[in-house]
Design a protein around this motif. Structure first.
Motif, short mmCIF file in Angstrom:
data_model
loop_
_atom_site.label_atom_id
_atom_site.label_comp_id
_atom_site.label_asym_id
_atom_site.label_seq_id
_atom_site.Cartn_x
_atom_site.Cartn_y
_atom_site.Cartn_z
N LYS A 12 0.81 -1.22 0.00
CA LYS A 12 0.00 0.00 0.00
C LYS A 12 0.84 1.27 0.00
N MET A 13 1.85 1.34 0.81
CA MET A 13 2.63 2.57 0.92
C MET A 13 3.36 2.90 -0.38
N ASP A 14 3.96 1.92 -1.01
CA ASP A 14 4.64 2.16 -2.27
C ASP A 14 3.65 2.53 -3.37
N ALA A 15 2.49 1.88 -3.37
CA ALA A 15 1.46 2.21 -4.36
C ALA A 15 0.97 3.65 -4.16
N ASP A 16 0.77 4.05 -2.91
CA ASP A 16 0.38 5.44 -2.62
C ASP A 16 1.44 6.41 -3.12
N ASP A 17 2.70 6.09 -2.88
CA ASP A 17 3.80 6.95 -3.34
C ASP A 17 3.82 7.06 -4.87
N ALA A 18 3.60 5.95 -5.55
CA ALA A 18 3.60 5.96 -7.01
C ALA A 18 2.47 6.83 -7.55
N VAL A 19 1.29 6.72 -6.93
CA VAL A 19 0.15 7.55 -7.35
C VAL A 19 0.46 9.02 -7.11
N GLN A 20 0.97 9.33 -5.95
CA GLN A 20 1.30 10.72 -5.64
C GLN A 20 2.35 11.27 -6.62
N ASP A 21 3.39 10.50 -6.89
CA ASP A 21 4.43 10.93 -7.83
C ASP A 21 3.86 11.15 -9.22
N ALA A 22 2.97 10.25 -9.66
CA ALA A 22 2.37 10.39 -10.99
C ALA A 22 1.50 11.65 -11.07
N LEU A 23 0.75 11.92 -10.01
CA LEU A 23 -0.10 13.12 -10.01
C LEU A 23 0.74 14.39 -9.95
N ILE A 24 1.85 14.35 -9.25
CA ILE A 24 2.76 15.52 -9.21
C ILE A 24 3.33 15.75 -10.61
N LYS A 25 3.71 14.67 -11.28
CA LYS A 25 4.24 14.81 -12.64
C LYS A 25 3.16 15.36 -13.56
N TYR A 26 1.94 14.86 -13.42
CA TYR A 26 0.81 15.36 -14.23
C TYR A 26 0.63 16.86 -14.02
N HIS A 27 0.64 17.27 -12.77
CA HIS A 27 0.43 18.69 -12.45
C HIS A 27 1.57 19.56 -12.97
N SER A 28 2.79 19.08 -12.85
CA SER A 28 3.94 19.91 -13.21
C SER A 28 4.17 20.00 -14.73
N LEU A 29 3.77 18.97 -15.48
CA LEU A 29 4.02 18.99 -16.93
C LEU A 29 3.03 19.85 -17.71
N ARG A 30 1.82 19.96 -17.22
CA ARG A 30 0.79 20.79 -17.86
C ARG A 30 0.61 20.45 -19.34
N LEU A 31 0.53 19.17 -19.63
CA LEU A 31 0.31 18.71 -21.00
C LEU A 31 -1.18 18.78 -21.34
N ASP A 32 -1.48 18.78 -22.62
CA ASP A 32 -2.87 18.76 -23.06
C ASP A 32 -3.12 17.37 -23.66
N TYR A 33 -4.25 16.77 -23.37
CA TYR A 33 -4.56 15.41 -23.79
C TYR A 33 -5.71 15.43 -24.79
N GLU A 34 -5.66 14.47 -25.71
CA GLU A 34 -6.68 14.40 -26.76
C GLU A 34 -8.08 14.22 -26.19
N ASP A 35 -8.21 13.29 -25.28
CA ASP A 35 -9.51 12.99 -24.68
C ASP A 35 -9.30 12.29 -23.34
N GLU A 36 -10.38 11.87 -22.74
CA GLU A 36 -10.32 11.25 -21.42
C GLU A 36 -9.53 9.94 -21.44
N ASN A 37 -9.70 9.14 -22.50
CA ASN A 37 -8.96 7.87 -22.60
C ASN A 37 -7.46 8.11 -22.70
N HIS A 38 -7.06 9.12 -23.42
CA HIS A 38 -5.63 9.45 -23.55
C HIS A 38 -5.07 9.85 -22.19
N LEU A 39 -5.80 10.67 -21.46
CA LEU A 39 -5.37 11.10 -20.13
C LEU A 39 -5.25 9.91 -19.18
N LYS A 40 -6.27 9.07 -19.17
CA LYS A 40 -6.27 7.89 -18.28
C LYS A 40 -5.10 6.96 -18.62
N ALA A 41 -4.87 6.72 -19.91
CA ALA A 41 -3.77 5.85 -20.32
C ALA A 41 -2.42 6.45 -19.92
#
Length: 160
Positions: free
Chosen positions: A27-56
């Motif tokens: 659980k702890m490592d999975a939580d860390d991975a999610v947090q790191d991924a969301l931080i990367k998402y926030h910091s990159l400020r990319l634009d995604y084609e649609d919801e499926n592209h964002l989820k993938a």
């Protein structure tokens, strides 16, 4: 398409956690991975084609981060995933058995099984997410299914 980090968290955090947990198995490592991924998402400020592209994209990033965490020095000093079984809730007893069987698979099979059955991605989408060939995904799914079938059959025979 662009969601705020908070909206992305509320929409995809559960799926991201499940994908990360299937790689990290704690659980702890999975939580860390999610947090790191969301931080990367926030910091990159990319634009995604649609919801499926964002989820993938989010799932690819969280799986890669979970793999990085899993191969780290700290990974060797972790609590086994079996210790979390008492904290997890399952609708039916057979769900618990299936979860244990899936978690017992080698990483490469567990990840494709999770993405195919739990996230409902096609073989092509999984190949894109994991950046491998479709043939590789197909063979890993086939081998993973065979291992699951064997394991579940053994469990079934042990219960009788």
């Amino acid at each position: 398409m662009k969601l705020s980090a908070e909206e992305a968290f509320h929409t995809y955090a559960d799926r991201m956690f499940c994908a990360a947990f299937s790689v990290c198995r704690n659980k702890m490592d999975a939580d860390d991975a999610v947090q790191d991924a969301l931080i990367k998402y926030h910091s990159l400020r990319l634009d995604y084609e649609d919801e499926n592209h964002l989820k993938a994209w989010l799932l690819r990033v969280v799986i890669n981060r979970a793999k990085d965490i899993s191969s780290s020095f700290w990974r060797r000093n972790k609590v086994p995933w079996e210790d979390y079984m008492s904290e997890l809730e399952f609708e039916a007893p057979e769900d618990s058995r299936l979860f244990e069987a899936v978690m017992g698979l080698p990483d490469k099979y567990r990840t494709v099984i999770h993405l195919f059955y739990y996230e409902e991605y096609s073989v092509r989408e999984i190949a894109d997410i994991l950046r491998c060939r479709e043939g590789t995904v197909k063979s890993q799914l086939s081998r993973g299914r065979t291992l699951l079938k064997t394991k579940l059959k053994e469990d079934w025979n042990d219960d009788e």
